[in-house]
Design a protein around this motif. Structure first.
Motif, PDB file in Angstrom:
ATOM      1  N   UNK A 254       2.862   9.982   2.938  1.00 57.83           N
ATOM      2  CA  UNK A 254       2.811  11.095   3.886  1.00 57.83           C
ATOM      3  C   UNK A 254       4.155  11.303   4.570  1.00 57.83           C
ATOM      4  N   UNK A 255       4.336  12.526   5.054  1.00 60.53           N
ATOM      5  CA  UNK A 255       5.530  12.863   5.824  1.00 60.53           C
ATOM      6  C   UNK A 255       5.160  12.919   7.297  1.00 60.53           C
ATOM      7  N   UNK A 256       5.981  12.237   8.130  1.00 62.14           N
ATOM      8  CA  UNK A 256       5.742  12.174   9.562  1.00 62.14           C
ATOM      9  C   UNK A 256       6.955  12.740  10.298  1.00 62.14           C
ATOM     10  N   UNK A 257       6.753  13.585  11.282  1.00 60.20           N
ATOM     11  CA  UNK A 257       7.877  14.144  12.029  1.00 60.20           C
ATOM     12  C   UNK A 257       8.723  13.043  12.660  1.00 60.20           C
ATOM     13  N   UNK A 258      10.005  13.104  12.431  1.00 57.30           N
ATOM     14  CA  UNK A 258      10.924  12.139  13.013  1.00 57.30           C
ATOM     15  C   UNK A 258      10.966  10.792  12.323  1.00 57.30           C
ATOM     16  N   UNK A 259      10.089  10.571  11.349  1.00 58.37           N
ATOM     17  CA  UNK A 259      10.036   9.273  10.670  1.00 58.37           C
ATOM     18  C   UNK A 259      10.297   9.379   9.173  1.00 58.37           C
ATOM     19  N   UNK A 260      10.234  10.572   8.641  1.00 62.26           N
ATOM     20  CA  UNK A 260      10.473  10.756   7.218  1.00 62.26           C
ATOM     21  C   UNK A 260       9.210  10.595   6.396  1.00 62.26           C
ATOM     22  N   UNK A 261       9.389  10.302   5.122  1.00 63.59           N
ATOM     23  CA  UNK A 261       8.270  10.145   4.178  1.00 63.59           C
ATOM     24  C   UNK A 261       7.983   8.667   4.012  1.00 63.59           C
ATOM     25  N   UNK A 262       6.747   8.286   4.300  1.00 66.95           N
ATOM     26  CA  UNK A 262       6.353   6.880   4.307  1.00 66.95           C
ATOM     27  C   UNK A 262       5.242   6.613   3.301  1.00 66.95           C
ATOM     28  N   UNK A 263       5.320   5.444   2.672  1.00 68.77           N
ATOM     29  CA  UNK A 263       4.145   4.906   1.987  1.00 68.77           C
ATOM     30  C   UNK A 263       3.225   4.403   3.086  1.00 68.77           C
ATOM     31  N   UNK A 264       2.077   5.078   3.241  1.00 66.32           N
ATOM     32  CA  UNK A 264       1.225   4.814   4.398  1.00 66.32           C
ATOM     33  C   UNK A 264      -0.109   4.203   3.977  1.00 66.32           C
ATOM     34  N   UNK A 265      -0.032   3.294   3.018  1.00 65.53           N
ATOM     35  CA  UNK A 265      -1.217   2.573   2.570  1.00 65.53           C
ATOM     36  C   UNK A 265      -0.787   1.348   1.806  1.00 65.53           C
ATOM     37  N   UNK A 266      -1.602   0.308   1.847  1.00 68.81           N
ATOM     38  CA  UNK A 266      -1.243  -0.950   1.175  1.00 68.81           C
ATOM     39  C   UNK A 266      -2.480  -1.663   0.665  1.00 68.81           C
ATOM     40  N   UNK A 267      -3.366  -0.898   0.033  1.00 72.56           N
ATOM     41  CA  UNK A 267      -4.622  -1.468  -0.467  1.00 72.56           C
ATOM     42  C   UNK A 267      -4.623  -1.583  -1.988  1.00 72.56           C
ATOM     43  N   UNK A 268      -5.241  -2.633  -2.464  1.00 76.79           N
ATOM     44  CA  UNK A 268      -5.465  -2.763  -3.902  1.00 76.79           C
ATOM     45  C   UNK A 268      -6.680  -1.925  -4.289  1.00 76.79           C
ATOM     46  N   UNK A 269      -6.991  -1.933  -5.572  1.00 78.85           N
ATOM     47  CA  UNK A 269      -8.182  -1.238  -6.062  1.00 78.85           C
ATOM     48  C   UNK A 269      -9.387  -2.170  -6.166  1.00 78.85           C
ATOM     49  N   UNK A 270      -9.319  -3.315  -5.486  1.00 78.81           N
ATOM     50  CA  UNK A 270     -10.416  -4.272  -5.527  1.00 78.81           C
ATOM     51  C   UNK A 270     -11.511  -3.902  -4.535  1.00 78.81           C
ATOM     52  N   UNK A 271     -12.756  -4.082  -4.958  1.00 73.71           N
ATOM     53  CA  UNK A 271     -13.889  -3.870  -4.053  1.00 73.71           C
ATOM     54  C   UNK A 271     -14.170  -5.105  -3.208  1.00 73.71           C
ATOM     55  N   UNK A 272     -13.479  -6.214  -3.488  1.00 75.82           N
ATOM     56  CA  UNK A 272     -13.680  -7.451  -2.744  1.00 75.82           C
ATOM     57  C   UNK A 272     -12.866  -7.431  -1.451  1.00 75.82           C
TER      58      UNK A 272
END
Length: 380
Positions: A254-272
């Motif tokens: 996502x793009x955030x004002x004043x912060x630039x473009x960020x990777x804003x998630x850190x989840x795997x595809x695991x259901x566990x």
């Protein structure tokens, strides 16, 4: 103790525990079509340390890739993004379409099956494949399975198609349950060496970010930071959309004002819940690989109390270093970890069959994904 009978200086040799070093996991492998190059070396894949090294071997990032049907050389652009975002070590596995045109799932599977992937590779990606592969779900499963291969302990970075809607990205995530894979959305805009603005697969940027975070902050840190070379997004997401995608295990950019473009998630595809976060899965894999790599000297030592003490010391010192780096919970080391290697961890059958059993546990630090601040005011 020796029986000393006369004054003097005496030297005793004592076995010491050999230090265990953390095994780096940021070396990346990209799969994809490259330009035909008769001079390209055969056999072992060459290690690349820059976009220039890739260009010297396979050509630059302008023009079409092999087959002629791929409009932009997306793999080459992804290589440039990888190094620009902080990547340092990259292997490229060429994928050739058996029937001409753009490579499909069977072509990627054949390339992986016939290649000797270097042991040091910790991250897999197929940048651009989601733009031309007709079976995206199958490709994601192929990469996730390759990452989850026995003793490999790698991690797959996956892309949604360039024109995917949020609902389509969520459906791709729903279709795959994998603890060593993560899906990123949407595609990212960047200006190439020729100044032309292009939409590129996020995996090139994200793999570079993985390397940067591991090098500068540690593998236990969530790889969710600003992309230095991103200039825009194919689909501008807002908070409401991320509130739908995040629980469905889609990592939003996502793009955030004043912060630039960020990777804003850190989840795997695991259901566990145990393996929900990218940083936890990759850090635990690093611990296991580091210990396995650091203890080969144990193999032919006498399996008795002296060896058990050396193993406890080596593993304990390594985990203590991780605690000091902030990777483990606990105000004291004994709250963060334990290491056991003694007669209680092994049966007589283990001893008879030459097995040494070390039992260790760590208290992992999870990302502060949801931070709540409680405020109170007092009026006069």
């Amino acid at each position: 103790m020796p029986d000393y009978r006369a004054p003097g200086v005496f030297i005793e040799e004592a076995p010491v525990a050999r230090a265990i070093a953390a095994v780096p996991r940021s070396t990346c492998l990209f799969l994809g079509p490259v330009r035909a190059d008769p001079a390209a070396p055969r056999g072992a894949l060459p290690l690349l340390d820059s976009a220039g090294a890739f260009a010297a071997l396979h050509g630059g990032d302008a023009g079409p890739a092999s087959g002629g049907s791929v409009k932009a050389h997306l793999l080459a652009h992804a290589v440039r993004a990888y190094f620009a975002e902080g990547g340092e070590r990259l292997y490229v596995l060429p994928v050739t379409a058996a029937e001409g045109g753009a490579p499909q799932l069977a072509d990627y599977a054949r390339a992986l099956a016939t290649a000797a992937v270097p042991d040091e590779v910790g991250v897999l990606a197929a940048p651009g494949a989601s733009a031309w592969c007709s079976d995206i779900g199958g490709l994601h499963r192929l990469l996730a399975d390759a990452a989850d291969e026995a003793r490999a302990r790698r991690f797959a970075v996956l892309d949604a198609p360039p024109d995917a809607t949020p609902a389509q990205a969520a459906a791709l995530a729903d279709a795959l349950d994998a603890g060593r894979a993560a899906l990123y959305y949407p595609w990212v805009a960047s200006a190439g060496a020729d100044g032309v603005r292009r939409l590129l697969p996020p995996s090139g940027f994200v793999c570079g970010l993985y390397a940067r975070v591991e090098r500068e902050r540690g593998l236990h840190r969530a790889p969710a930071e600003r992309l230095h070379t991103a200039a825009g997004l194919a689909y501008p997401l807002d908070r409401a959309q991320q509130e739908v995608l995040n629980p469905r295990r889609v990592n939003c950019i996502r793009q955030f004002p004043g912060r630039g473009i960020l990777v804003h998630g850190a989840r795997t595809l695991s259901s566990s819940p145990e393996w929900k976060y990218v940083s936890l899965r990759r850090f635990v894999d690093q611990i296991e690989l580091s210990v396995a790599t650091g203890l080969p000297w144990v193999a032919f030592e006498p399996n008795g109390p002296a060896l058990w003490q050396r193993v406890r010391s080596a593993v304990g010192d390594f985990l203590h270093a991780q605690w000091r780096a902030g990777a483990l919970q606990g105000a004291k080391p004994d709250q963060a970890m334990f290491v056991r290697c003694d007669a209680a961890t092994m049966t007589q059958q283990d001893l008879d069959e030459g097995r040494l059993v070390c039992l260790a546990g760590v208290a992992l630090v999870k990302p502060g994904e949801f931070t709540r601040l409680r405020w109170s005011w007092r009026t006069a």
